[in-house]
Motif scaffolding. Structure first.
Motif, short mmCIF file in Angstrom:
data_model
loop_
_atom_site.label_atom_id
_atom_site.label_comp_id
_atom_site.label_asym_id
_atom_site.label_seq_id
_atom_site.Cartn_x
_atom_site.Cartn_y
_atom_site.Cartn_z
N ALA A 115 -45.75 -2.35 -63.55
CA ALA A 115 -46.94 -3.20 -63.48
C ALA A 115 -46.69 -4.54 -64.17
N LEU A 116 -46.08 -4.50 -65.35
CA LEU A 116 -45.76 -5.74 -66.07
C LEU A 116 -44.79 -6.60 -65.26
N SER A 117 -43.80 -5.97 -64.66
CA SER A 117 -42.81 -6.69 -63.84
C SER A 117 -43.44 -7.32 -62.61
N GLU A 118 -44.49 -6.69 -62.09
CA GLU A 118 -45.17 -7.19 -60.89
C GLU A 118 -46.27 -8.19 -61.21
N GLY A 119 -46.45 -8.52 -62.50
CA GLY A 119 -47.39 -9.58 -62.86
C GLY A 119 -48.71 -9.13 -63.44
N PHE A 120 -48.87 -7.84 -63.67
CA PHE A 120 -50.10 -7.34 -64.29
C PHE A 120 -50.02 -7.48 -65.80
N HIS A 121 -51.14 -7.76 -66.43
CA HIS A 121 -51.31 -7.46 -67.84
C HIS A 121 -51.66 -5.97 -67.86
N VAL A 122 -51.35 -5.27 -68.94
CA VAL A 122 -51.67 -3.85 -69.04
C VAL A 122 -52.51 -3.63 -70.28
N VAL A 123 -53.65 -2.95 -70.10
CA VAL A 123 -54.56 -2.63 -71.20
C VAL A 123 -54.86 -1.14 -71.11
N THR A 124 -54.75 -0.44 -72.24
CA THR A 124 -54.95 1.00 -72.19
C THR A 124 -55.27 1.63 -73.54
N PRO A 125 -56.07 2.69 -73.53
CA PRO A 125 -56.18 3.54 -74.71
C PRO A 125 -55.23 4.74 -74.62
N ASN A 126 -54.48 4.84 -73.51
CA ASN A 126 -53.57 5.95 -73.27
C ASN A 126 -52.40 5.88 -74.26
N LYS A 127 -52.18 6.95 -74.99
CA LYS A 127 -51.15 6.98 -76.03
C LYS A 127 -49.76 7.33 -75.50
N LYS A 128 -49.66 7.78 -74.27
CA LYS A 128 -48.40 8.32 -73.76
C LYS A 128 -47.24 7.33 -73.81
N ALA A 129 -47.45 6.10 -73.41
CA ALA A 129 -46.35 5.13 -73.36
C ALA A 129 -45.83 4.79 -74.75
N ASN A 130 -46.70 4.78 -75.73
CA ASN A 130 -46.29 4.41 -77.09
C ASN A 130 -45.72 5.57 -77.89
N THR A 131 -45.75 6.76 -77.33
CA THR A 131 -45.22 7.91 -78.05
C THR A 131 -43.98 8.48 -77.37
N ARG A 132 -43.46 7.75 -76.40
CA ARG A 132 -42.21 8.14 -75.76
C ARG A 132 -41.03 7.67 -76.60
N GLU A 133 -39.84 7.81 -76.06
CA GLU A 133 -38.64 7.38 -76.78
C GLU A 133 -38.69 5.87 -77.05
N ILE A 134 -38.01 5.46 -78.10
CA ILE A 134 -38.03 4.06 -78.53
C ILE A 134 -37.49 3.13 -77.46
N SER A 135 -36.57 3.59 -76.63
CA SER A 135 -36.02 2.74 -75.57
C SER A 135 -37.11 2.35 -74.57
N TYR A 136 -38.02 3.28 -74.25
CA TYR A 136 -39.11 2.96 -73.33
C TYR A 136 -40.10 1.99 -74.00
N TYR A 137 -40.39 2.24 -75.25
CA TYR A 137 -41.26 1.36 -76.03
C TYR A 137 -40.70 -0.07 -76.00
N ASN A 138 -39.41 -0.21 -76.26
CA ASN A 138 -38.77 -1.54 -76.25
C ASN A 138 -38.76 -2.15 -74.85
N LEU A 139 -38.55 -1.33 -73.83
CA LEU A 139 -38.55 -1.80 -72.45
C LEU A 139 -39.93 -2.36 -72.07
N LEU A 140 -40.99 -1.70 -72.49
CA LEU A 140 -42.34 -2.19 -72.23
C LEU A 140 -42.54 -3.58 -72.83
#
Length: 182
Positions: A115-140
């Protein structure tokens, strides 16, 4: 479209694409409806251009009529599909798309980098993305920075008290966290 909007329109338009029309998402829609006049006085318009649950979605480039959104979503025939959503924003040259994830779904949180790569801003209360491995966190964060998009999140605990933003504000102000309990 974006040049015209920047030069001739003082109004800030946010084109929202909301996934998760349950409790949290439903309440957000009601707040948007309730705050419409107040935001208009501040030259802000929130257009909910897409509304999706796990099965179906509604799309309208001019913004959905939110008066009967529950019934409209129940009667929708378009299956929920992120690729259809991406095609929609490209077809209609959406200037300021914001992907709002009000689910607790890991599969939806897996869409954030794209979504970010396609031009969206992302807003969420979903905790899943921030509790994954640090590499995904950094990629975001890297995708948000590279594409000049925002990745905004917050969550709450206990009686619905927001935690992350308050903690970030304390740290930004120079406070040092010695211990976090609870």
């Amino acid at each position: 479209k974006s040049t015209h909007q920047a030069l001739f329109n003082n109004k800030k338009v946010v084109d929202m694409f909301l996934v998760g029309a349950g409790g949290v998402g439903g309440e957000l829609i009601e707040q948007i409806k309730h705050q419409k006049d107040y935001l208009a006085k501040k030259d802000i318009e929130i257009r909910v251009c897409a509304l999706a649950n796990s099965d179906k979605m509604l799309l309208n480039e001019n913004g959905l009529n939110l008066d009967n959104w529950k019934e409209d979503l129940d009667n929708a025939t378009q299956p929920s599909d992120f690729d259809v959503l991406l095609s929609f924003i490209k077809l209609h040259h959406v200037v300021n798309p914001v992907f709002v994830d009000c689910t607790s779904s890991e599969s939806v949180s897996n869409l954030y980098v794209r979504a970010l790569s396609e031009g969206f801003h992302v807003v969420t209360p979903n905790k899943k993305a921030n509790t994954r491995e640090i590499s995904y966190y950094n990629l975001l964060r890297e995708n948000a920075r590279k594409n000049q998009r925002k990745f905004l999140y917050d969550t709450n605990v206990g009686a619905g008290l927001p935690v992350i933003e308050n903690l970030q504000n304390l740290l930004t102000a120079g406070d040092e966290v010695l211990r976090f309990n609870g």
